[in-house]
Design a protein around this motif. Structure first.
Motif, PDB file in Angstrom:
ATOM      1  N   ILE A 183       0.850  -1.204   0.000  1.00 25.75           N
ATOM      2  CA  ILE A 183       0.000   0.000   0.000  1.00 25.75           C
ATOM      3  C   ILE A 183       0.882   1.250   0.000  1.00 25.75           C
ATOM      4  O   ILE A 183       0.651   2.187  -0.757  1.00 25.75           O
ATOM      5  CB  ILE A 183      -0.943  -0.009   1.223  1.00 25.75           C
ATOM      6  CG1 ILE A 183      -1.982  -1.118   1.049  1.00 25.75           C
ATOM      7  CG2 ILE A 183      -1.615   1.354   1.403  1.00 25.75           C
ATOM      8  CD1 ILE A 183      -2.809  -1.365   2.294  1.00 25.75           C
ATOM      9  N   LYS A 184       1.924   1.243   0.836  1.00 26.82           N
ATOM     10  CA  LYS A 184       2.828   2.401   0.890  1.00 26.82           C
ATOM     11  C   LYS A 184       3.509   2.613  -0.450  1.00 26.82           C
ATOM     12  O   LYS A 184       3.636   3.750  -0.918  1.00 26.82           O
ATOM     13  CB  LYS A 184       3.877   2.193   1.990  1.00 26.82           C
ATOM     14  CG  LYS A 184       3.363   2.549   3.370  1.00 26.82           C
ATOM     15  CD  LYS A 184       4.440   2.334   4.417  1.00 26.82           C
ATOM     16  CE  LYS A 184       3.856   2.423   5.819  1.00 26.82           C
ATOM     17  NZ  LYS A 184       4.772   1.890   6.826  1.00 26.82           N
ATOM     18  N   ALA A 185       3.951   1.524  -1.079  1.00 22.84           N
ATOM     19  CA  ALA A 185       4.612   1.625  -2.376  1.00 22.84           C
ATOM     20  C   ALA A 185       3.657   2.197  -3.420  1.00 22.84           C
ATOM     21  O   ALA A 185       4.040   3.048  -4.222  1.00 22.84           O
ATOM     22  CB  ALA A 185       5.118   0.252  -2.809  1.00 22.84           C
ATOM     23  N   ALA A 186       2.399   1.740  -3.372  1.00 19.08           N
ATOM     24  CA  ALA A 186       1.409   2.241  -4.329  1.00 19.08           C
ATOM     25  C   ALA A 186       1.173   3.733  -4.113  1.00 19.08           C
ATOM     26  O   ALA A 186       1.074   4.499  -5.067  1.00 19.08           O
ATOM     27  CB  ALA A 186       0.103   1.466  -4.185  1.00 19.08           C
ATOM     28  N   LEU A 187       1.096   4.150  -2.848  1.00  9.31           N
ATOM     29  CA  LEU A 187       0.878   5.569  -2.543  1.00  9.31           C
ATOM     30  C   LEU A 187       2.066   6.406  -3.012  1.00  9.31           C
ATOM     31  O   LEU A 187       1.887   7.493  -3.562  1.00  9.31           O
ATOM     32  CB  LEU A 187       0.673   5.754  -1.033  1.00  9.31           C
ATOM     33  CG  LEU A 187      -0.691   5.314  -0.507  1.00  9.31           C
ATOM     34  CD1 LEU A 187      -0.725   5.398   1.009  1.00  9.31           C
ATOM     35  CD2 LEU A 187      -1.806   6.159  -1.096  1.00  9.31           C
TER      36      LEU A 187
END
Length: 50
Positions: A20-24
């Motif tokens: 999720i952090k990488a996507a953000l």
């Protein structure tokens, strides 16, 4: 229902959070690039052709 060790649940949860952090981050980079292009376009328009 299989009994899953607590540490594997924790690791999978960490993996999901990392994803999720990488996507953000990628989304933020994409938005930054888009606004950067808009700024470049404005600068090009404001500078008279030599």
């Amino acid at each position: 229902m299989d009994i899953v060790p607590a540490d594997s649940i924790y690791h999978s949860q960490q993996a999901v959070e990392k994803a999720i952090k990488a996507a953000l981050v990628l989304k933020g980079i994409g938005q930054g690039a888009q606004s950067f292009r808009l700024i470049l376009r404005r600068v090009r328009h404001s500078v008279p052709p030599a």
